[in-house]
Motif scaffolding. Structure first.
Motif, PDB file in Angstrom:
ATOM      1  N   LYS A 122       0.850  -1.192   0.000  1.00  0.00           N
ATOM      2  CA  LYS A 122       0.000   0.000   0.000  1.00  0.00           C
ATOM      3  C   LYS A 122       0.890   1.247   0.000  1.00  0.00           C
ATOM      4  CE  LYS A 122      -3.522   2.222   2.875  1.00  0.00           C
ATOM      5  NZ  LYS A 122      -4.321   2.105   4.095  1.00  0.00           N
ATOM      6  N   VAL A 138      -4.653   6.680  -1.315  1.00  0.00           N
ATOM      7  CA  VAL A 138      -4.086   5.643  -0.447  1.00  0.00           C
ATOM      8  C   VAL A 138      -4.600   5.817   0.978  1.00  0.00           C
ATOM      9  CG1 VAL A 138      -1.938   4.769   0.571  1.00  0.00           C
ATOM     10  CG2 VAL A 138      -2.028   5.308  -1.877  1.00  0.00           C
ATOM     11  N   GLN A 143      -7.482  -1.037  -0.937  1.00  0.00           N
ATOM     12  CA  GLN A 143      -6.151  -0.471  -0.740  1.00  0.00           C
ATOM     13  C   GLN A 143      -5.526  -0.237  -2.115  1.00  0.00           C
ATOM     14  OE1 GLN A 143      -3.719  -2.833   1.872  1.00  0.00           O
ATOM     15  NE2 GLN A 143      -5.418  -3.227   3.260  1.00  0.00           N
TER      16      GLN A 143
END
Length: 193
Positions: free
Chosen positions: A76, A106, A137
């Motif tokens: 991520k 994000v 994500q």
């Protein structure tokens, strides 16, 4: 091979000798006012269309080298090396706006997401796919398009990313950011497609 070269040379010489003979006009012939010579080329009519100049920073060969991210490689965040693309039009201001927007996705931060959007863009982008499922994500990892058009004045930035759903499935995707100038003559995000 020697015969072929001699043949080509002979044809060129014959053409050079015949060209003046074919082009010679009869000096006694004159055109009336209503006749127009057929061998004169005229200028194309003028138009109000402005020629578009395109400056591109990513060559097609580079796009083929971009690989998809697997579930094991997923992290991520934003992992794009923006510095390698810095140029006269892809400067620190645009990079900062793009980076902040990607980071907002994000972080799932809708307010931060809106900061660098042109006001008229907010309505069309507001219902974007980024906020449909807050459990998703994102990993942004590469640019695959980077060009500037002079007319209409616009910068396009293609971003490769991975979306990891709550069930763990991975989707490699791409999105294009379109930057235009606002009323203050500053670049802002006009659209994300």
């Amino acid at each position: 091979m020697k015969n072929l070269s001699c043949g080509i040379l002979s044809l060129c010489l014959i053409g050079a000798l015949l060209l003046p003979a074919c082009g010679k006009a009869d000096d006694n012939y004159s055109l009336s006012n209503s006749e127009k010579p057929s061998n004169i080329t005229s200028e194309p009519p003028s138009t109000n269309i402005t020629r578009t100049n395109i400056e591109s920073l990513i060559e097609p060969g580079e796009i083929e080298e971009i690989k998809d991210i697997t579930a094991a490689e997923f992290k991520k965040g934003v992992y794009i090396d923006f510095d390698k693309y810095k140029s006269s039009f892809f400067d620190e201001k645009i990079i900062s706006k793009l980076r902040n927007n990607l980071e907002s996705i994000v972080e799932n931060n809708e307010e931060k997401f809106k900061r660098n959007l042109n006001n008229k863009s907010l309505e069309s982008i507001r219902e974007g796919f980024y906020y449909k499922n807050t459990a998703d994500q994102f990993m942004f990892y590469e640019l695959d398009l980077l060009k500037k058009l002079d007319h209409p004045e616009q910068i396009s930035v293609g971003v490769r990313f991975v979306r990891k759903s709550s069930d763990g499935s991975i989707e490699n995707q791409g999105v294009t950011y379109f930057f235009t100038k606002n009323k203050k003559d500053e670049w802002d995000i006009e659209n994300i497609d």
